[in-house]
Design an enzyme around this catalytic site. Sequence first.
Site, PDB file in Angstrom:
ATOM      1  N   HIS A  33     -20.375  10.279   5.989  1.00 19.09           N
ATOM      2  CA  HIS A  33     -20.063  11.709   5.959  1.00 19.09           C
ATOM      3  C   HIS A  33     -21.348  12.455   5.628  1.00 19.09           C
ATOM      4  O   HIS A  33     -22.064  12.076   4.699  1.00 19.09           O
ATOM      5  CB  HIS A  33     -18.986  12.003   4.914  1.00 19.09           C
ATOM      6  CG  HIS A  33     -18.361  13.345   5.109  1.00 19.09           C
ATOM      7  ND1 HIS A  33     -19.040  14.520   4.859  1.00 19.09           N
ATOM      8  CD2 HIS A  33     -17.135  13.708   5.563  1.00 19.09           C
ATOM      9  CE1 HIS A  33     -18.254  15.540   5.148  1.00 19.09           C
ATOM     10  NE2 HIS A  33     -17.092  15.075   5.575  1.00 19.09           N
TER      11      HIS A  33
ATOM     12  N   ARG B 102     -18.287  23.603   5.977  1.00 17.90           N
ATOM     13  CA  ARG B 102     -19.111  23.956   7.146  1.00 17.90           C
ATOM     14  C   ARG B 102     -18.252  24.639   8.212  1.00 17.90           C
ATOM     15  O   ARG B 102     -18.698  25.554   8.893  1.00 17.90           O
ATOM     16  CB  ARG B 102     -19.769  22.698   7.720  1.00 17.90           C
ATOM     17  CG  ARG B 102     -21.030  22.313   6.968  1.00 17.90           C
ATOM     18  CD  ARG B 102     -21.589  20.995   7.443  1.00 17.90           C
ATOM     19  NE  ARG B 102     -20.760  19.881   7.029  1.00 17.90           N
ATOM     20  CZ  ARG B 102     -20.238  18.959   7.831  1.00 17.90           C
ATOM     21  NH1 ARG B 102     -20.460  19.020   9.119  1.00 17.90           N
ATOM     22  NH2 ARG B 102     -19.502  17.980   7.351  1.00 17.90           N
TER      23      ARG B 102
ATOM     24  N   GLY C 211       0.845  -1.190   0.000  1.00 19.87           N
ATOM     25  CA  GLY C 211       0.000   0.000   0.000  1.00 19.87           C
ATOM     26  C   GLY C 211       0.874   1.232   0.000  1.00 19.87           C
ATOM     27  O   GLY C 211       1.766   1.363   0.849  1.00 19.87           O
TER      28      GLY C 211
ATOM     29  N   GLY D  34      -9.979  18.252   4.024  1.00 21.36           N
ATOM     30  CA  GLY D  34     -10.185  19.152   5.165  1.00 21.36           C
ATOM     31  C   GLY D  34      -8.943  19.498   5.952  1.00 21.36           C
ATOM     32  O   GLY D  34      -8.683  20.648   6.278  1.00 21.36           O
TER      33      GLY D  34
HETATM   34  C1  FAD Z   1     -12.843  12.283  -0.089  1.00 15.42           C
HETATM   35  C2  FAD Z   1     -12.104  12.035   1.187  1.00 15.42           C
HETATM   36  C3  FAD Z   1     -11.691  13.089   1.979  1.00 15.42           C
HETATM   37  C4  FAD Z   1     -11.016  12.862   3.176  1.00 15.42           C
HETATM   38  N1  FAD Z   1     -10.592  13.937   3.914  1.00 15.42           N
HETATM   39  C5  FAD Z   1      -9.879  13.714   5.052  1.00 15.42           C
HETATM   40  C6  FAD Z   1      -9.353  14.808   5.801  1.00 15.42           C
HETATM   41  O1  FAD Z   1      -9.504  15.971   5.431  1.00 15.42           O
HETATM   42  N2  FAD Z   1      -8.662  14.537   6.934  1.00 15.42           N
HETATM   43  C7  FAD Z   1      -8.446  13.258   7.387  1.00 15.42           C
HETATM   44  O2  FAD Z   1      -7.824  13.081   8.426  1.00 15.42           O
HETATM   45  N3  FAD Z   1      -8.922  12.207   6.667  1.00 15.42           N
HETATM   46  C8  FAD Z   1      -9.613  12.407   5.514  1.00 15.42           C
HETATM   47  N4  FAD Z   1     -10.079  11.336   4.788  1.00 15.42           N
HETATM   48  C9  FAD Z   1      -9.705   9.975   5.210  1.00 15.42           C
HETATM   49  C10 FAD Z   1      -8.262   9.686   4.820  1.00 15.42           C
HETATM   50  O3  FAD Z   1      -7.942  10.334   3.627  1.00 15.42           O
HETATM   51  C11 FAD Z   1      -8.026   8.194   4.642  1.00 15.42           C
HETATM   52  O4  FAD Z   1      -8.480   7.500   5.761  1.00 15.42           O
HETATM   53  C12 FAD Z   1      -6.540   7.908   4.491  1.00 15.42           C
HETATM   54  O5  FAD Z   1      -5.988   8.708   3.481  1.00 15.42           O
HETATM   55  C13 FAD Z   1      -6.274   6.442   4.196  1.00 15.42           C
HETATM   56  O6  FAD Z   1      -4.898   6.298   3.943  1.00 15.42           O
HETATM   57  P1  FAD Z   1      -4.214   4.877   3.815  1.00 15.42           P
HETATM   58  O7  FAD Z   1      -2.788   5.117   3.524  1.00 15.42           O
HETATM   59  O8  FAD Z   1      -4.589   4.037   4.958  1.00 15.42           O
HETATM   60  O9  FAD Z   1      -4.934   4.215   2.549  1.00 15.42           O
HETATM   61  P2  FAD Z   1      -5.025   4.677   1.009  1.00 15.42           P
HETATM   62  O10 FAD Z   1      -4.601   6.069   0.787  1.00 15.42           O
HETATM   63  O11 FAD Z   1      -6.407   4.271   0.615  1.00 15.42           O
HETATM   64  O12 FAD Z   1      -3.973   3.750   0.294  1.00 15.42           O
HETATM   65  C14 FAD Z   1      -4.179   2.372   0.152  1.00 15.42           C
HETATM   66  C15 FAD Z   1      -3.046   1.803  -0.689  1.00 15.42           C
HETATM   67  O13 FAD Z   1      -3.165   0.383  -0.729  1.00 15.42           O
HETATM   68  C16 FAD Z   1      -3.042  -0.077  -2.058  1.00 15.42           C
HETATM   69  N5  FAD Z   1      -3.797  -1.337  -2.190  1.00 15.42           N
HETATM   70  C17 FAD Z   1      -5.086  -1.577  -1.871  1.00 15.42           C
HETATM   71  N6  FAD Z   1      -5.415  -2.853  -2.197  1.00 15.42           N
HETATM   72  C18 FAD Z   1      -4.301  -3.424  -2.717  1.00 15.42           C
HETATM   73  C19 FAD Z   1      -4.007  -4.703  -3.278  1.00 15.42           C
HETATM   74  N7  FAD Z   1      -4.923  -5.688  -3.408  1.00 15.42           N
HETATM   75  N8  FAD Z   1      -2.749  -4.936  -3.729  1.00 15.42           N
HETATM   76  C20 FAD Z   1      -1.793  -3.977  -3.660  1.00 15.42           C
HETATM   77  N9  FAD Z   1      -2.025  -2.741  -3.165  1.00 15.42           N
HETATM   78  C21 FAD Z   1      -3.264  -2.471  -2.700  1.00 15.42           C
HETATM   79  C22 FAD Z   1      -3.622   1.065  -2.885  1.00 15.42           C
HETATM   80  O14 FAD Z   1      -3.152   1.000  -4.212  1.00 15.42           O
HETATM   81  C23 FAD Z   1      -3.064   2.275  -2.138  1.00 15.42           C
HETATM   82  O15 FAD Z   1      -1.747   2.518  -2.546  1.00 15.42           O
HETATM   83  C24 FAD Z   1     -10.759  11.547   3.594  1.00 15.42           C
HETATM   84  C25 FAD Z   1     -11.175  10.467   2.801  1.00 15.42           C
HETATM   85  C26 FAD Z   1     -11.848  10.703   1.610  1.00 15.42           C
HETATM   86  C27 FAD Z   1     -12.292   9.544   0.762  1.00 15.42           C
END
Ligand code: FAD
Length: 539
Positions: free
Chosen positions: A231, A247, A8, A45
């Site tokens: 949300h 907001r 990831g 945000g």
């Molecule tokens: C629209 C939106 C706005 C948001 N705004 C905020 C905010 O303002 N503040 C805040 O704190 N949080 C916010 N969040 C939440 C936050 O962005 C996410 O919880 C966080 O970015 C998740 O990060 P992560 O690294 O865990 O996963 P991700 O960024 O989802 O990364 C997952 C990684 O795993 C890889 N992966 C998945 N499955 C596989 C597989 N089978 N094989 C190989 N690789 C795989 C993907 O390719 C990716 O690289 C927001 C979320 C969304 C959707």
Amino acid sequence: MVDVLVIGSGGAGMVAALSAKESGADVAVVSKSYPTRSQTCMAQGGINAAIGEDDSVQAHIDDTLKSSQGLGDASAIKKLCEEGVDAVAWLDKIGVPFSRSAECKVAQRRLGGASASRACYAQDYTGLKILHSLYDNCLKEQITFYNEYFLLELLSEGEGDEKRVCGAIFKEIKSGELKSIYAKSVILATGGYSRVYGHHSTNATGSTGDGIAVALRAGVVLSDMEFVQFHPTGLKNASILISESARGAGGYLLNGHGERFTDELQPRDALSRAIDEEISKSGAVFLDIRHLGENFIDHELPQERKLAKLYENVDPVSDIMPIKPVAHYTMGGIAVDARAESSLRGLFAVGECANHNVHGANRLGGNSLLELVVFGKEAGDSAAQYAQNVADITTSSAEQALKDTLEEIKSYTNEIDFYQKREALGELFYKSAGIKRNEKALLSALEQVKAMQHELPKMGVRDQSEVYNTNLLEFLEFQNLLALAEVMLVSMLERKESRGAHAREDMPQRDDQHYSGHTNALLHHQNVRVSFGYKGAQS
Ligand SMILES: Cc1cc2nc3c(=O)[nH]c(=O)nc-3n(C[C@H](O)[C@H](O)[C@H](O)COP(=O)(O)OP(=O)(O)OC[C@H]3O[C@@H](n4cnc5c(N)ncnc54)[C@H](O)[C@@H]3O)c2cc1C
């Protein structure tokens, strides 16, 4: 073989990779997409840190504990909030271009459930700027990336208590070949599972919980899978998020009669329910930021304006935006301890795929990006330490068995279009396992999910090729979603109370006497077993 294999390349994975590298480990990062396209780039945000003059770490802790509704772990939350201050300073140092106040300090805005302006931001592109800065730093550190590698299964050796992870098998998307990568420790950072709600989700299409499903199949314990945050303000038709910052800056919610009807900055669980009820009563709810003015919107919320125009054909400078609550963040995931290790030795997890018990029953806006940094550092460091004490791996490859499984999928009969079933799963979850739940609807949903699982051999893929077979990958993602859908429904049924984002119409009270613990789920002879385990902090 590498010391630390990070799966990831979102914010969590890249922070963990940098941290493991700093701790002296040889690191590789693998993902099914490209790093700069991970879902983290969608975060708008901000990231919380109590650095403002009118704020304190204690206030941040108190707000987070309160929002977690008794399911947050007090020491994990303390760590999150205390280290938040250094986390933002570190991001600033490695090049994240935060917006600035007139005094040139990192600018902050107030998000729902927060007692102060605490979210540090880069316009409304916070996640994107963080992700790009992390990637720049990973390249500078010469960390190896394997992009477009799809995780299929974990590799392990030993049995019982001696069992430990020793790598993973991937499908290289470009060639279709299977690739085993051996590693002394593995960090899963594969994101959440909100896509079980189909298009009623703000998430990237790839948020299909693959890493969590793979862990489940490997016998790893999951926890709190029933908790999904809705949300309050997704655009009505496209489910694209209009950030809480709208907001926070003073945006209003209006009902179908054009009247304000609730406190716009209450926590997301309560606000989503208030909006849902208002939509039932007055037919529609709108977000109104027209009074903030074009200058402010273009300067502070440029992405929101673009998204609203592009996906809902409304310009927030002159129009009100139709909205509805949509699935946004999954609080549950792989159960981990304070060092980010899962129930399988050598397997660590971080980010949205993990449950560090900092969000409990309802996450505060801005705390997820913070979790990626604080616990990403922890996970990287822990995995590197663990790898130092592990002897070389001796397991034999499991590639042939997986090849056979994939060949079998290609021979499925294709009588049923799985894309239609995927759509149906999303509708089912939004209706029966969404903002409001009850036993009858959940039991019926569970029956339908099990029926879909049995029908899988009648589904399958049309594309038989090896190269860039996205049809096959989407089928594998759908299988993962179905596995997690079952765990979610069983967990929702077992939690016979209402708490935070888990609102049971038939059991509207919180019941601390019986349900103050976390649900723990695992596979036992292919059946999902859910029990109540560790109790969170009471608040
Ligand atoms: C629209 C939106 C706005 C948001 N705004 C905020 C905010 O303002 N503040 C805040 O704190 N949080 C916010 N969040 C939440 C936050 O962005 C996410 O919880 C966080 O970015 C998740 O990060 P992560 O690294 O865990 O996963 P991700 O960024 O989802 O990364 C997952 C990684 O795993 C890889 N992966 C998945 N499955 C596989 C597989 N089978 N094989 C190989 N690789 C795989 C993907 O390719 C990716 O690289 C927001 C979320 C969304 C959707």
